[in-house]
Write an enzyme that holds these catalytic residues in place. Structure first.
Site, mmCIF file in Angstrom:
data_model
loop_
_atom_site.group_PDB
_atom_site.id
_atom_site.type_symbol
_atom_site.label_atom_id
_atom_site.label_comp_id
_atom_site.label_asym_id
_atom_site.label_seq_id
_atom_site.Cartn_x
_atom_site.Cartn_y
_atom_site.Cartn_z
ATOM 1 N N SER A 1 34.189 35.991 32.650
ATOM 2 C CA SER A 1 32.895 36.518 32.194
ATOM 3 C C SER A 1 32.199 35.599 31.189
ATOM 4 O O SER A 1 32.841 34.779 30.534
ATOM 5 C CB SER A 1 33.081 37.881 31.537
HETATM 6 N N1 SAH Z 1 39.102 39.170 32.759
HETATM 7 C C1 SAH Z 1 39.110 37.972 33.570
HETATM 8 C C2 SAH Z 1 37.933 37.869 34.525
HETATM 9 C C3 SAH Z 1 37.804 39.038 35.429
HETATM 10 S S1 SAH Z 1 37.132 38.669 37.015
HETATM 11 C C4 SAH Z 1 39.198 36.734 32.712
HETATM 12 O O1 SAH Z 1 39.179 36.824 31.484
HETATM 13 O O2 SAH Z 1 39.294 35.636 33.280
HETATM 14 C C5 SAH Z 1 37.702 40.115 37.801
HETATM 15 C C6 SAH Z 1 39.151 40.052 38.211
HETATM 16 O O3 SAH Z 1 39.525 41.346 38.653
HETATM 17 C C7 SAH Z 1 39.423 39.103 39.390
HETATM 18 O O4 SAH Z 1 40.419 38.204 39.059
HETATM 19 C C8 SAH Z 1 39.846 40.044 40.508
HETATM 20 O O5 SAH Z 1 40.798 39.490 41.391
HETATM 21 C C9 SAH Z 1 40.427 41.208 39.730
HETATM 22 N N2 SAH Z 1 40.484 42.478 40.435
HETATM 23 C C10 SAH Z 1 39.625 42.994 41.347
HETATM 24 N N3 SAH Z 1 40.020 44.201 41.750
HETATM 25 C C11 SAH Z 1 41.177 44.480 41.076
HETATM 26 C C12 SAH Z 1 42.078 45.585 41.073
HETATM 27 N N4 SAH Z 1 41.884 46.652 41.842
HETATM 28 N N5 SAH Z 1 43.149 45.522 40.250
HETATM 29 C C13 SAH Z 1 43.377 44.440 39.469
HETATM 30 N N6 SAH Z 1 42.564 43.363 39.451
HETATM 31 C C14 SAH Z 1 41.478 43.390 40.244
#
Ligand code: SAH
Length: 239
Positions: A87
């Site tokens: 983000s």
């Molecule tokens: N917080 C992260 C960025 C988040 S991007 C950072 O600091 O880098 C969103 C992430 O959520 C992605 O890696 C994606 O694969 C994950 N995601 C999507 N659906 C999910 C789910 N149901 N459970 C866990 N992770 C999930």
């Protein structure tokens, strides 16, 4: 040189040195990070000193691929592989500030991605559990966080929709992927008085960053700002 002149020269030297000189050593990105904090985070109203200190400590450039490092402190999301993004720094700071975390609290993050947000949460003095649904990302984040020496973060590979029952209940939960509803297991795993922050709305377009506080079993809901996150997949989408 008399004493007065000497102390004047010493004060000028001290004042012209950036804060935390120890951190500047071996870190060519230190100045960019400080600029990001002043301009994009403090400049937009995030004022919690502990959040600013945590974001000063975590080296965002180490959470992206080496070819992206020079963009590590820019004011936007960055690709982290598998079509996912880390983000915008302001959003990381805002979400962290809104959770009003106390030292020693237990926090669950859904969507580990690169591990950057988890590291910021850990630098707030909390005990972090984080879940990632993409195996490759979960494994690389786990390794990165271990190499950086974080002992207060545990990474799980799985669908965050179901939370992490054995590790709960949590003082705070942060969802970093777009959701069209709040997963009921997350509400269940939130302590009374606990806070949950989630981008709520459409999983394909925009969402509203929403803060939910559990008060005597009831949910107090506050909308914060409009955001655009990558979708939460798995059970959220009926997969
Ligand atoms: N917080 C992260 C960025 C988040 S991007 C950072 O600091 O880098 C969103 C992430 O959520 C992605 O890696 C994606 O694969 C994950 N995601 C999507 N659906 C999910 C789910 N149901 N459970 C866990 N992770 C999930």
């Amino acid at each position: 040189m008399n004493l007065l002149w000497k102390s004047l020269v010493i004060s000028i030297l001290i004042l012209s040195t950036p804060p935390y000189p120890a951190l500047c050593k071996d870190d060519p990105y230190y100045n960019q990070r400080i600029k990001m904090i002043e301009r994009d985070i403090k400049g937009r109203g995030v004022s919690d000193k502990r959040v600013l200190a945590a974001m000063t400590k975590v080296k965002r450039h180490l959470f992206v691929s080496p070819s992206m490092r020079n963009a590590g402190y820019e004011d936007h999301p960055l690709p982290i592989g598998e079509g996912q993004t880390i983000s915008q720094p302001y959003i990381v700071a805002l979400m962290t500030e809104e959770l009003k975390l106390k030292v020693g609290e237990k926090v669950l993050e859904i969507g580990t991605g690169s591990g950057y947000q988890a590291a910021v949460l850990a630098e707030m003095g909390t005990d972090v559990r984080t879940i990632e649904i993409r195996k490759g990302l979960a494994e690389s984040a786990r390794k990165r966080l271990k190499d950086l020496g974080y002992k207060n973060i545990k990474v799980k590979y799985g669908d965050g929709y179901f939370g992490w029952d054995e590790e709960g209940p949590f003082d705070a939960i942060m969802v970093t992927a777009a959701a069209n509803h709040i997963p009921p297991p997350l509400i269940k795993q939130l302590k009374d008085g606990g806070r949950l922050i989630i981008p709520l709305g459409s999983t394909t377009y925009y969402q509203t960053l929403t803060l939910v506080t559990k008060v005597k079993g009831e949910l107090d809901v506050r909308q914060i700002i409009g955001v655009a996150f990558v979708p939460m997949v798995g059970k959220m989408l009926g997969e």
